[in-house]
Design an enzyme around this catalytic site. Structure first.
Site, PDB file in Angstrom:
ATOM      1  N   THR A 124      15.737   8.691  -9.856  1.00 26.44           N
ATOM      2  CA  THR A 124      16.080   7.882  -8.692  1.00 26.44           C
ATOM      3  C   THR A 124      17.423   8.359  -8.144  1.00 26.44           C
ATOM      4  OG1 THR A 124      17.234   6.213 -10.009  1.00 26.44           O
ATOM      5  CG2 THR A 124      14.862   5.910  -9.677  1.00 26.44           C
ATOM      6  N   GLU A 173       9.434   5.588  -8.464  1.00 30.18           N
ATOM      7  CA  GLU A 173       8.781   4.945  -9.601  1.00 30.18           C
ATOM      8  C   GLU A 173       7.280   4.748  -9.401  1.00 30.18           C
ATOM      9  OE1 GLU A 173      13.044   3.219  -9.553  1.00 30.18           O
ATOM     10  OE2 GLU A 173      11.607   4.104  -8.155  1.00 30.18           O
ATOM     11  N   LYS A 227      22.037 -13.257   3.315  1.00 31.66           N
ATOM     12  CA  LYS A 227      21.790 -14.683   3.109  1.00 31.66           C
ATOM     13  C   LYS A 227      22.880 -15.463   3.826  1.00 31.66           C
ATOM     14  CE  LYS A 227      19.631 -17.602  -0.306  1.00 31.66           C
ATOM     15  NZ  LYS A 227      19.179 -17.727  -1.710  1.00 31.66           N
ATOM     16  N   TRP A 260      17.615 -16.421   4.749  1.00 31.77           N
ATOM     17  CA  TRP A 260      17.542 -14.967   4.717  1.00 31.77           C
ATOM     18  C   TRP A 260      17.420 -14.381   6.115  1.00 31.77           C
ATOM     19  CZ3 TRP A 260      13.711 -13.503   0.189  1.00 31.77           C
ATOM     20  CH2 TRP A 260      14.350 -13.753  -1.025  1.00 31.77           C
TER      21      TRP A 260
END
Length: 547
Positions: free
Chosen positions: A188, A332, A441, A446
């Site tokens: 990653t 992944e 937030k 959100w």
């Protein structure tokens, strides 16, 4: 009662063997660092890959050993893909865009023993080699006439790729072994700590390539000419080095030449029909086309992911006769999990609703599954409204990271926590709202940075945009918009903010617009929100204190 069918292990060497036998004359075209072209075909690539496997044996590489590559998209890198994995070793594609300390970390974490290097990266390899104790050899990917001077520590041998190939025998036969054997290793990009290793298997990569070639996904045909603008050091080039030869499609490899002008010329000259890469690349192509009045002569489909595809890209390429396939995945997940393709219930929507749907990342390919959950792990409804943490599972989804044990591993049912926040609508189309670390937030509610960024880049003067959460004295967090002007243009904050009047609720509007010369990107081409937050997190607080 068991079936009475043959069993053959799913091995990546069978892809290039099939391509050589049934599509031997299909082209592999590579643009070299100096801009010249190299042309070969699958029959030659397969033969050279077997010869290269013999080279690896002579270098002392055996089953399970890690062999690192540091290279652009080109024919030698393709040969390494098949030679290393085909002999049972592990192809570790090192991302040279990572910070040197991160590269050093992953090479030692992987215990790399041999490193193959494009000439572009020899100074980097020279600096890293003394600090990788397990490294025994460095092979420069060139011929004898191109060999440069390079200083390596004692005990690390230096070799020339073509010199080794000339000396090796050509009588190597691909071995058979367990299909669950590790085939490739990708790390990653390390935006939330040290990079983590994802260890693919032959079985997972074969099944992923089969799925990616389904008609509603990449769906390559032997008549296609495929250009991976996704780097072969990133998630195995989005599997295109496997999918294209599996179908017999020509591979057109652009090397390091990914700017808009170079890509447009290469796409047209090589009659490319399908290409794939992150949105940043295609926005650069569009800017070049708009500046020059150019056209894409043969390109018909573009696969894009890595970050949300903006409307301006879908419309701009659409005007060129190019369909954008909006996809989602991650290192992944090999990477493909979802792709936005129509269903009978969505095929004839009114134009604006159809566009709204196309901005979503799509539905899961067979072999994977997705869900969204709340903070307690309870599954949320597929109503297109509920925001939740996206989880995925499937035949080519990571079970656990290399050398990390249970840290970040999938749960007992195979659900892998992706770090994305998403909604899923009743038809199963997922839409990434944000990365969990990037979602804003504000006052307990959100706000999606992705939605706000897509609106900002539709402004005619804006080349690129980023939304981050900035600290606020009352609401805790508020959206801050950073924009890069197009060349020769200037950005007026009020005109950008006017775009948000209607498409989003007023309380979603960015509190400020900051014009910057450039935005930082990660090693995989994504916006580096971490760097932006470090620099601009207190911007609104500073503005308030200055009043």
């Amino acid at each position: 009662m068991l079936g009475l069918m043959q069993q053959h292990p799913l091995l990546l060497s069978t892809i290039i063997t099939h391509a050589a036998r049934h599509h031997g004359r299909a082209e592999v075209v590579s643009k070299l660092p100096d801009g010249s072209l190299h042309r070969t075909d699958y029959a030659t690539v397969e033969g050279r890959s077997r010869r290269l496997a013999r080279v690896l044996q002579q270098l002392g590489v055996g089953m399970g050993d890690r062999v690192a590559t540091m290279a652009w998209n080109g024919y030698r890198h393709l040969e390494l893909y098949y030679a290393i994995s085909g002999m049972g070793a592990v192809c570790h594609t090192v991302n040279p865009r990572l910070a040197p300390e991160d590269i050093l970390y992953i090479m030692n974490d992987a215990v790399d023993e041999v490193l193959f290097v494009d000439l572009s990266f020899i100074r980097l390899a020279e600096a890293l080699a003394p600090r990788v104790p397990g490294l025994r050899a460095v092979v420069l990917m060139c011929d004898a006439a191109e060999m440069p001077e390079i200083a390596l520590p004692a005990g690390v041998a230096l070799h020339c790729y073509e010199g080794l190939m000339e000396a090796a025998g050509d009588n190597y036969a691909w071995p058979r072994f367990d299909e669950n054997t590790a085939s490739a290793l990708c790390y990653t990009s390390g935006t939330t700590g040290r990079p983590k290793g994802v260890l693919y298997s032959h079985r997972s990569s074969m099944l992923h390539a089969y799925a990616a070639n389904m008609a509603d996904f990449f769906g390559f045909r032997a008549t296609d000419r495929v250009l991976p603008a996704a780097s072969m050091f990133h998630a195995c080039g989005w599997a295109m080095p496997y999918c294209a030869p599996m179908a017999g499609a020509a591979l057109v490899l652009p090397g390091r030449h990914l700017d808009g002008a170079s890509l447009v010329q290469f796409l047209n000259e090589e009659r490319v029909t399908f290409a794939a890469g992150v949105p940043t690349i295609w926005l650069g192509v569009l800017q070049h086309l708009q500046a020059t009045g150019g056209r894409l002569a043969t390109l018909r489909r573009v696969g894009s992911g890595g970050s949300a595809v903006p409307r301006v890209m879908i419309e701009g390429l659409g005007a060129q006769g190019v369909e954008v396939l909006h996809a989602w995945g991650m290192t992944e997940t090999s990477p493909l999990v979802t792709l936005n393709a129509p269903k009978p219930t969505t095929a004839n929507l009114p134009p604006e609703k159809a566009m709204r749907l196309r901005l979503k990342q799509g539905r899961a390919v067979c072999g994977t599954d997705i869900r969204i959950v709340d903070p307690e792990g309870r599954e949320l409804p597929w109503d297109g409204m509920a925001f939740g943490d996206l989880e995925a599972r499937g035949h080519w989804v990571c079970q656990e990271y290399l050398n990390r044990g249970p840290e970040g591993a999938a749960d007992a049912e195979g659900w892998f926590h992706t770090g994305d926040v998403a909604t899923i609508d009743p038809e199963g189309y997922a839409e990434m709202v944000d990365r969990s670390k990037d979602v804003i937030k504000s006052g307990g509610e959100w706000i999606s940075s992705i939605a706000l960024e897509n609106i900002a880049v539709s402004h005619p003067d804006v080349a690129e945009a980023a939304i981050i959460a900035a600290r606020h004295p009352k609401w805790m967090e508020r959206p801050l918009l950073l924009v890069v002007p197009k060349p020769g243009r200037s950005v007026v904050a009020e005109s950008v903010l006017a775009l948000y009047d209607g498409p989003v609720a007023r309380w979603w509007l960015p509190d400020a617009v900051v014009v910057v010369d450039a935005l930082p990107h990660t090693a995989t081409g994504k916006l580096n929100k971490l760097a932006l937050r470090e620099e601009f997190a207190d911007y609104l607080l500073r503005q308030a204190s200055a009043v």
